[in-house]
Write a protein that holds these residues in place. Structure first.
Motif, PDB file in Angstrom:
ATOM      1  N   SER A  48       0.471  -0.961   0.190  1.00 24.36           N
ATOM      2  CA  SER A  48      -0.217  -0.317   0.019  1.00 24.36           C
ATOM      3  C   SER A  48       1.075   1.145  -0.246  1.00 24.36           C
ATOM      4  N   VAL A  49       2.177   1.223  -0.502  1.00 25.81           N
ATOM      5  CA  VAL A  49       2.874   2.483  -0.441  1.00 25.81           C
ATOM      6  C   VAL A  49       2.220   4.047  -1.263  1.00 25.81           C
ATOM      7  N   ARG A  50       2.330   3.307  -2.638  1.00 28.03           N
ATOM      8  CA  ARG A  50       1.456   3.912  -3.536  1.00 28.03           C
ATOM      9  C   ARG A  50       0.100   4.013  -3.581  1.00 28.03           C
ATOM     10  N   GLU A  51      -0.420   4.120  -5.723  1.00 29.08           N
ATOM     11  CA  GLU A  51      -1.092   3.312  -5.969  1.00 29.08           C
ATOM     12  C   GLU A  51      -2.919   3.457  -5.021  1.00 29.08           C
ATOM     13  N   THR A 156       8.146  12.173   6.359  1.00 27.17           N
ATOM     14  CA  THR A 156       6.196  11.953   5.999  1.00 27.17           C
ATOM     15  C   THR A 156       5.222  11.637   5.375  1.00 27.17           C
ATOM     16  N   PHE A 157       5.390  11.322   3.887  1.00 27.24           N
ATOM     17  CA  PHE A 157       4.955  11.004   3.555  1.00 27.24           C
ATOM     18  C   PHE A 157       4.851   8.827   3.113  1.00 27.24           C
ATOM     19  N   CYS A 158       5.359   8.107   4.276  1.00 28.10           N
ATOM     20  CA  CYS A 158       5.877   7.578   3.939  1.00 28.10           C
ATOM     21  C   CYS A 158       4.699   6.504   5.566  1.00 28.10           C
ATOM     22  N   GLY A 194      15.747  -5.000   4.074  1.00 33.71           N
ATOM     23  CA  GLY A 194      15.396  -4.170   4.905  1.00 33.71           C
ATOM     24  C   GLY A 194      14.210  -2.878   4.628  1.00 33.71           C
ATOM     25  N   GLN A 195      14.142  -2.132   5.199  1.00 33.27           N
ATOM     26  CA  GLN A 195      13.506  -0.836   4.606  1.00 33.27           C
ATOM     27  C   GLN A 195      14.608   0.610   5.012  1.00 33.27           C
ATOM     28  N   THR A 196      15.293  -0.813   5.710  1.00 31.45           N
ATOM     29  CA  THR A 196      16.317   0.838   5.914  1.00 31.45           C
ATOM     30  C   THR A 196      17.659  -0.092   7.015  1.00 31.45           C
ATOM     31  N   LEU A 255      20.053   4.007  -3.454  1.00 29.81           N
ATOM     32  CA  LEU A 255      20.236   4.230  -2.161  1.00 29.81           C
ATOM     33  C   LEU A 255      18.612   5.663  -3.018  1.00 29.81           C
ATOM     34  N   PRO A 256      17.956   5.685  -1.972  1.00 35.80           N
ATOM     35  CA  PRO A 256      17.095   6.557  -2.492  1.00 35.80           C
ATOM     36  C   PRO A 256      17.321   8.036  -2.019  1.00 35.80           C
ATOM     37  N   VAL A 257      17.092   9.075  -3.026  1.00 36.69           N
ATOM     38  CA  VAL A 257      17.519  10.423  -1.877  1.00 36.69           C
ATOM     39  C   VAL A 257      16.162  11.247  -1.856  1.00 36.69           C
ATOM     40  N   GLN A 258      15.091  10.396  -3.289  1.00 36.89           N
ATOM     41  CA  GLN A 258      13.593  11.196  -2.706  1.00 36.89           C
ATOM     42  C   GLN A 258      13.376  12.663  -3.731  1.00 36.89           C
ATOM     43  N   SER A 259      14.343  13.296  -3.105  1.00 36.63           N
ATOM     44  CA  SER A 259      14.487  14.594  -3.825  1.00 36.63           C
ATOM     45  C   SER A 259      15.896  15.298  -3.647  1.00 36.63           C
ATOM     46  N   HIS A 269      10.850  14.761   6.167  1.00 37.82           N
ATOM     47  CA  HIS A 269      11.614  14.325   7.807  1.00 37.82           C
ATOM     48  C   HIS A 269      12.742  13.052   6.878  1.00 37.82           C
ATOM     49  N   ARG A 270      13.694  13.816   5.940  1.00 37.19           N
ATOM     50  CA  ARG A 270      14.848  12.560   6.338  1.00 37.19           C
ATOM     51  C   ARG A 270      15.868  12.886   6.503  1.00 37.19           C
ATOM     52  N   ARG A 271      15.997  13.830   7.190  1.00 37.13           N
ATOM     53  CA  ARG A 271      17.146  13.836   8.092  1.00 37.13           C
ATOM     54  C   ARG A 271      18.171  14.060   7.580  1.00 37.13           C
ATOM     55  N   THR A 295      18.411   5.305  -7.007  1.00 39.70           N
ATOM     56  CA  THR A 295      17.763   6.151  -6.507  1.00 39.70           C
ATOM     57  C   THR A 295      16.262   5.752  -6.845  1.00 39.70           C
ATOM     58  N   ASP A 296      15.678   6.595  -5.278  1.00 35.88           N
ATOM     59  CA  ASP A 296      14.200   6.755  -5.192  1.00 35.88           C
ATOM     60  C   ASP A 296      13.552   7.914  -5.639  1.00 35.88           C
ATOM     61  N   ILE A 297      12.641   9.096  -6.634  1.00 36.50           N
ATOM     62  CA  ILE A 297      12.773  10.230  -6.665  1.00 36.50           C
ATOM     63  C   ILE A 297      10.750  10.785  -6.593  1.00 36.50           C
ATOM     64  N   ALA A 326      10.989   6.386 -10.283  1.00 36.06           N
ATOM     65  CA  ALA A 326      10.337   7.980 -10.016  1.00 36.06           C
ATOM     66  C   ALA A 326       9.154   7.537  -9.715  1.00 36.06           C
ATOM     67  N   PHE A 327       7.866   8.283  -8.783  1.00 39.76           N
ATOM     68  CA  PHE A 327       6.873   8.104  -7.903  1.00 39.76           C
ATOM     69  C   PHE A 327       6.621   9.252  -8.459  1.00 39.76           C
ATOM     70  N   ALA A 328       5.241   9.313  -8.946  1.00 36.70           N
ATOM     71  CA  ALA A 328       4.287  10.525  -8.823  1.00 36.70           C
ATOM     72  C   ALA A 328       4.197  10.566  -6.892  1.00 36.70           C
ATOM     73  N   TYR A 329       3.851  11.271  -6.279  1.00 40.34           N
ATOM     74  CA  TYR A 329       3.753  11.480  -5.087  1.00 40.34           C
ATOM     75  C   TYR A 329       2.004  11.190  -4.659  1.00 40.34           C
ATOM     76  N   SER A 330       2.048  10.325  -3.662  1.00 43.09           N
ATOM     77  CA  SER A 330       0.568  10.325  -3.443  1.00 43.09           C
ATOM     78  C   SER A 330       0.280  10.132  -2.123  1.00 43.09           C
ATOM     79  N   PRO A 331      -1.092  10.883  -1.597  1.00 43.50           N
ATOM     80  CA  PRO A 331      -1.466  10.280  -0.140  1.00 43.50           C
ATOM     81  C   PRO A 331      -1.340   9.408  -0.010  1.00 43.50           C
ATOM     82  N   ARG A 332      -1.279   8.792   1.400  1.00 41.40           N
ATOM     83  CA  ARG A 332      -1.550   8.094   2.416  1.00 41.40           C
ATOM     84  C   ARG A 332      -2.174   8.103   3.633  1.00 41.40           C
ATOM     85  N   PRO A 333      -2.669   7.169   3.703  1.00 44.20           N
ATOM     86  CA  PRO A 333      -3.924   7.432   4.898  1.00 44.20           C
ATOM     87  C   PRO A 333      -3.041   7.118   6.307  1.00 44.20           C
TER      88      PRO A 333
HETATM   89  N1  SAM Z   1      13.163   2.782   2.856  1.00 49.50           N
HETATM   90  C1  SAM Z   1      12.872   3.413   1.611  1.00 49.50           C
HETATM   91  C2  SAM Z   1      13.917   4.849   1.800  1.00 49.50           C
HETATM   92  O1  SAM Z   1      13.652   5.395   2.794  1.00 49.50           O
HETATM   93  O2  SAM Z   1      14.740   5.130   0.891  1.00 49.50           O
HETATM   94  C3  SAM Z   1      11.785   2.737   0.931  1.00 49.50           C
HETATM   95  C4  SAM Z   1      10.630   2.010   0.994  1.00 49.50           C
HETATM   96  S1  SAM Z   1       9.051   2.642   0.048  1.00 49.50           S
HETATM   97  C5  SAM Z   1       8.438   1.301   0.109  1.00 49.50           C
HETATM   98  C6  SAM Z   1      10.352   2.623  -1.579  1.00 49.50           C
HETATM   99  C7  SAM Z   1       9.914   4.360  -2.446  1.00 49.50           C
HETATM  100  O3  SAM Z   1       8.394   4.341  -2.664  1.00 49.50           O
HETATM  101  C8  SAM Z   1      10.039   5.430  -1.788  1.00 49.50           C
HETATM  102  O4  SAM Z   1      12.203   5.150  -1.533  1.00 49.50           O
HETATM  103  C9  SAM Z   1       9.479   6.261  -1.862  1.00 49.50           C
HETATM  104  O5  SAM Z   1      10.517   6.808  -3.460  1.00 49.50           O
HETATM  105  C10 SAM Z   1       8.286   5.810  -2.471  1.00 49.50           C
HETATM  106  N2  SAM Z   1       7.041   5.722  -2.300  1.00 49.50           N
HETATM  107  C11 SAM Z   1       6.891   6.167  -0.852  1.00 49.50           C
HETATM  108  N3  SAM Z   1       5.648   6.803  -0.296  1.00 49.50           N
HETATM  109  C12 SAM Z   1       4.856   7.513  -0.968  1.00 49.50           C
HETATM  110  C13 SAM Z   1       4.429   8.127  -1.593  1.00 49.50           C
HETATM  111  N4  SAM Z   1       3.382   8.538  -0.471  1.00 49.50           N
HETATM  112  N5  SAM Z   1       4.212   8.513  -3.137  1.00 49.50           N
HETATM  113  C14 SAM Z   1       4.691   8.576  -3.964  1.00 49.50           C
HETATM  114  N6  SAM Z   1       5.940   7.014  -3.482  1.00 49.50           N
HETATM  115  C15 SAM Z   1       6.115   6.701  -2.536  1.00 49.50           C
END
Ligand code: SAM
Ligand code: SF4
Length: 450
Positions: A48-51, A156-158, A194-196, A255-259, A269-271, A295-297, A326-333
């Motif tokens: 349920s991370v996205r979509e 904060t998005f996850c 592992g997630q981290t 090595l996800p950077v996100q932005s 809140h990536r710190r 990477t993930d963005i 690369a992922f479009a931001y998707s608001p999560r509960p």
């Molecule tokens: N733990 C990994 C990290 O922090 O790098 C990532 C795990 S997450 C399951 C995989 C990727 O999904 C994330 O790196 C992020 O880019 C993406 N993701 C997570 N939440 C998202 C959201 N709400 N909208 C879009 N993409 C999201």
């Protein structure tokens, strides 16, 4: 009940959870069905991370209900944890709900169903060591091993900290025993999950991830070790040192950077800052020049301005990743960012994504083209999608390479392949005897040692 089918959506963790589920079903004497229409039990294991996974699940349940002989349905994975009881209300065909923290209790869930109940097993108990010999491994060359469950980062998005719970590291001895077991069953490669993952701390010895990786890479008979996912803020110099020292540790790092914008990174809140991330990459490349980074963005995080987005593009140009997800931001509960103002219009996000895709594709092609002419050791992991006459394998840096079968080699072998052509997502080559003028990294290490 005699047959089952598991439908899996999502990341490696979900795929590995499905391997656990399948192992339990086989131990109960069930066998896999060809299709849902011939299965007595269907497990929907979902991410349920996205979509919009809940919608997807509901529509899949609807399809299954309409089959001439509808199977029993169990909902597993992150959606099970997120939705819980609500899934039972959505359809009478759902017999039980099993969250990822309760994955090992499938037999118990089925027993309760037999007694006429509709169990909802969710939440996170203290982690138990599990029977890794029971896991049904889908690949015959690579085995996944869970090292850290859950996550404490709360970006904060996850949704992960809510659906997979808090971080729990597994004892190092258990991980090593599983790695030895995989080698004994003939697997050549392990992938630590592992997630981290690099936040790992052995609960018994306090060993960190660098020590664990060092020990796993030393397991006799193991050819390759990969790990996913590293969080930039937990990447230590000790870990870089293990990568540099160990030829068996994969030259691929996610090595996800996100932005690329500090303002966005702060709101996420990536710190870490952009500069800290760049400096980490410089240290990594200083010690392991051949490392292939991915990477993930996230595009369109709430409040992302055009200039924030440009900072991401500039970072991609500067670092030149082999692959960018690369992922479009998707608001999560339950996540804070879902409540932030300034959610971006879909058209803006999709236009930005297009620009990002064309840049990253151009960079991937250039990096892959630079491989043409080199000879790389490739672990054969299956038949190519191009047809039966070709193998597909991966180099040490995880690049996919397709090449014609030569006859003598088998699945799981490591062969030397000369790269002849390159596309954005894969390479094409041909098996060669090792060319002493282009020694592969393994043989360079052996020469240096002798
Ligand atoms: N733990 C990994 C990290 O922090 O790098 C990532 C795990 S997450 C399951 C995989 C990727 O999904 C994330 O790196 C992020 O880019 C993406 N993701 C997570 N939440 C998202 C959201 N709400 N909208 C879009 N993409 C999201
Ligand atoms: Fe999600 Fe952040 Fe944890 Fe990765 S580190 S799983 S993005 S909360």
């Amino acid at each position: 009940m005699r047959t089952f089918l598991i439908e899996t959506w999502g990341c490696q963790m979900n795929q590995h959870d499905s391997e656990h589920l399948e192992g339990q079903l086989r131990a109960l004497g069930l066998s896999p069905a060809e299709a849902a229409s011939s299965a007595d039990l269907v497990l929907l294991n979902t991410c349920s991370v996205r979509e919009k996974p809940v919608h997807k699940i509901v529509s899949r349940i609807g399809e299954l209900e309409k089959l001439p002989e509808p199977p029993m349905i169990g909902v597993c994975g992150c959606v099970a944890q997120q939705e819980g009881e609500k899934l039972l209300a959505r359809s009478s065909a759902v017999a039980f709900v099993l969250g990822p923290g309760q994955n090992g209790r499938l037999a118990e869930a089925l027993r309760l169903v037999e007694q006429g109940r509709r169990p909802v097993l969710t939440g996170f108990d203290a982690r138990q060591e599990y029977n890794f010999e029971q896991i049904f491994r889908i690949s015959s060359t690579r085995g996944m091993i869970t090292v850290v469950e859950g996550c404490n980062e709360f970006c904060t998005f996850c949704v992960v900290p809510y659906t997979r719970g808090r971080e729990i590291s597994r004892p190092m001895e258990g991980v090593l025993a599983e790695a030895r077991h995989l080698v004994a069953t003939g697997l050549k490669e392990v992938e630590l999950l592992g997630q981290t993952i690099n936040a790992y701390r052995c609960p018994e010895t306090d060993a960190d991830f660098a020590e664990l990786l060092d020990r796993v890479a030393a397991v006799r008979g193991l050819e390759r070790v990969r790990f996913i996912t590293s969080h930039p803020r937990h990447f230590s110099d000790r870990l870089i040192d293990v990568l540099a020292r160990h030829p068996k540790v994969s030259r691929y790092l996610h090595l996800p950077v996100q932005s690329g914008s500090d303002a966005v990174l702060r709101r996420m809140h990536r710190r870490y800052s952009r500069e800290e991330y760049i400096s980490l990459v410089e240290r990594l490349r200083g010690s392991v020049p051949e490392v292939n980074l991915s990477t993930d963005i996230i595009v369109g995080f709430p409040g992302e301005t055009e200039s924030d987005f440009t900072r991401s593009l500039e970072l991609l140009e500067q670092i030149r990743f082999g692959q960018v997800f690369a992922f479009a931001y998707s608001p999560r509960p339950r996540t804070p960012a879902a409540l932030y103002g300034e959610q971006l219009p879909a058209e803006v996000v999709s236009e930005r994504l297009q620009r990002l895709f064309s840049l990253t594709e151009q960079i991937s092609v250039e990096l892959n083209e630079a491989m043409v002419g080199s000879v790389v050791p490739v672990l054969i992991d299956g038949t190519s999608r191009r047809g039966e006459s070709q193998w597909q394998g991966r180099g040490e840096d995880n690049r996919v390479i397709n090449f014609p079968r030569s006859g003598a080699e088998q699945l799981g072998d490591i062969v030397q392949v000369r790269v002849d052509r390159a596309g954005p997502h894969s390479l094409v080559g041909e098996i060669v005897a090792e060319d002493p003028r282009h020694p592969t990294r393994d043989s360079r290490v052996e020469h240096a040692a002798s």
